[in-house]
Design a protein around this motif. Structure first.
Motif, PDB file in Angstrom:
ATOM      1  N   SER A  25      42.755   4.333  25.563  1.00 53.99           N
ATOM      2  CA  SER A  25      43.727   3.527  26.295  1.00 53.99           C
ATOM      3  C   SER A  25      43.065   2.403  27.096  1.00 53.99           C
ATOM      4  O   SER A  25      43.756   1.553  27.658  1.00 53.99           O
TER       5      SER A  25
ATOM      6  N   LYS B  72      44.417   4.334  18.633  1.00 53.65           N
ATOM      7  CA  LYS B  72      45.756   4.658  18.133  1.00 53.65           C
ATOM      8  C   LYS B  72      46.456   5.769  18.908  1.00 53.65           C
ATOM      9  O   LYS B  72      47.425   6.342  18.425  1.00 53.65           O
ATOM     10  N   SER B  73      45.988   6.069  20.094  1.00 53.40           N
ATOM     11  CA  SER B  73      46.703   7.051  20.908  1.00 53.40           C
ATOM     12  C   SER B  73      46.542   6.704  22.377  1.00 53.40           C
ATOM     13  O   SER B  73      45.525   6.131  22.787  1.00 53.40           O
ATOM     14  N   TYR B  74      47.550   7.076  23.170  1.00 56.59           N
ATOM     15  CA  TYR B  74      47.519   6.826  24.603  1.00 56.59           C
ATOM     16  C   TYR B  74      46.723   7.946  25.260  1.00 56.59           C
ATOM     17  O   TYR B  74      47.284   8.873  25.842  1.00 56.59           O
TER      18      TYR B  74
ATOM     19  N   THR C   3      53.968   1.511  23.731  1.00 55.11           N
ATOM     20  CA  THR C   3      54.075   1.742  25.165  1.00 55.11           C
ATOM     21  C   THR C   3      54.931   0.668  25.814  1.00 55.11           C
ATOM     22  O   THR C   3      55.136  -0.416  25.273  1.00 55.11           O
TER      23      THR C   3
ATOM     24  N   TRP D  87      51.178  -2.185  21.536  1.00 55.50           N
ATOM     25  CA  TRP D  87      50.182  -1.123  21.362  1.00 55.50           C
ATOM     26  C   TRP D  87      50.780   0.265  21.631  1.00 55.50           C
ATOM     27  O   TRP D  87      51.292   0.534  22.721  1.00 55.50           O
ATOM     28  N   CYS D  88      50.713   1.104  20.615  1.00 62.12           N
ATOM     29  CA  CYS D  88      51.183   2.490  20.699  1.00 62.12           C
ATOM     30  C   CYS D  88      52.615   2.602  21.218  1.00 62.12           C
ATOM     31  O   CYS D  88      53.008   3.619  21.784  1.00 62.12           O
TER      32      CYS D  88
ATOM     33  N   CYS E  69      50.636   6.523  16.712  1.00 63.23           N
ATOM     34  CA  CYS E  69      50.927   6.164  18.098  1.00 63.23           C
ATOM     35  C   CYS E  69      52.285   6.705  18.484  1.00 63.23           C
ATOM     36  O   CYS E  69      53.162   6.850  17.655  1.00 63.23           O
TER      37      CYS E  69
END
Length: 346
Positions: free
Chosen positions: A111, A104-106, A189, A186-187, A3
């Motif tokens: 998302s 695990k990624s935006y 962010t 999360w990630c 992330c």
């Protein structure tokens, strides 16, 4: 896959803030075109139809419960269907502690996978057992209302559809703690808020709106905040890119209220002044060391060190003027695109 933070991580040079305007701006256009952004759907030939009801867990807040969403932090025309992820809102100052651990990624559609999972049998699954449903943010940023009426700060749902559905109402003359995430969120962010005009209720401001009113996704100002592992909090205020679009009927009108970042201990802050003041600024102008983000919206960032605290203050102010087209003769949409840099966290 690791992330990485996509909002408000200030790099070592101090000259480039990473923000989420690209994702938010693209989502706005998708909504305008009538595209729906749903939660994760599990393809199953014999899946039953049905919905999961909003639960009554500690800290969870039902939003816009009059729609099909039934209180979930989803669009009013969506429901928490079997085989989908269903995001939810938490009390002011708190963050949701549940999302798909495999996301695990935006990036779309990962998302979108926030909240609880409504399985194919209509049972709500708690995906991260060791996390609470809601937990306190870092507590380093509060919203202060120096205006004459209540102000709705509306946080976007992430992971989720990024609509501004999570409400924090700040009464006149009061302060409310905003949900500031750390790197455990999360990630990594950050939190992102739309700041509505004084007098706009959370029911009117914390939802997807239309160009008939400068509220919700059409509100003029946005803000964001997060904290890194060194206890530096990054606080951002800026112009909402949608407010500046040609299709926006308010694009040349300076609002009658302003926003600024203040610090309890200015010795721990850099980036001041950081302000949008209608008596001093025109449309899409900020006071201080401003930058231009995706969609052409100008913004400024304050770094608050060592766990110190800052405020995003809303105040009433008479407008200096309408938008100065000669000042904005080179339309920011025609300018060179902002270079977005990211930091990979190992």
């Amino acid at each position: 896959m690791y992330c990485f933070s996509t909002l408000l991580v200030l790099l070592a040079t101090g000259s480039q803030a990473v923000d989420s305007y690209n994702n938010l701006h693209n989502h706005e256009h998708a909504k305008k075109l009538g595209k729906k952004v749903h939660g994760k759907e599990v393809s199953h030939l014999f899946r039953r139809d049905g919905t999961c009801s909003f639960p009554d867990h500690d800290g969870m807040v039902a939003v816009q419960s009059g729609g099909q969403n039934g209180g979930w932090a989803m669009s009013s025309d969506e429901s928490c269907k079997y085989g989908s992820w269903c995001p939810y809102a938490c009390s002011p100052g708190q963050l949701a502690g549940q999302w798909d651990p495999e996301a695990k990624s935006y990036s779309y559609p990962q998302s979108q996978y926030g909240g609880l999972y409504c399985d194919e049998s209509g049972n709500l699954q708690k995906p991260i057992s060791q996390n609470d449903y809601c937990y306190d943010g870092k507590g380093t940023v509060s919203a202060k209302n120096s205006a004459g009426s209540g102000v709705a700060f509306c946080q976007t749902v992430l992971p989720g559809n990024e609509e501004m559905l999570i409400p924090t109402l700040v009464d006149s003359g009061s302060e409310e703690t905003l949900a500031v995430p750390g790197t455990d969120y999360w990630c990594q962010t950050a939190a992102h808020f739309y700041i509505n005009s004084p007098g706009t209720s959370v029911s009117d401001g914390c939802k997807w709106g239309s160009s008939s009113k400068a509220a919700g996704n059409w509100a003029p100002y946005v803000a964001g905040a997060n904290m890194d592992d060194s206890k530096n909090t990054y606080v951002k205020i800026g112009w909402n890119p949608v407010y500046l679009e040609d299709s926006c009927p308010f694009k040349n009108t300076m609002p009658s209220y302003g926003v600024k970042v203040t610090c309890d201990d200015e010795s721990q802050c850099s980036g001041l002044p950081c302000e949008i003041n209608p008596s001093k600024n025109g449309v899409n102008e900020v006071s201080g060391d401003g930058s231009s983000g995706a969609g052409g919206g100008d913004f400024c960032v304050v770094t608050v060190r060592n766990g110190a605290k800052a405020k995003i203050e809303v105040f009433e102010s008479s407008s200096k003027s309408k938008r100065d087209d000669s000042h904005h003769a080179h339309d920011k949409r025609d300018a060179a695109p902002t270079v977005t840099r990211t930091v990979t966290v190992l």
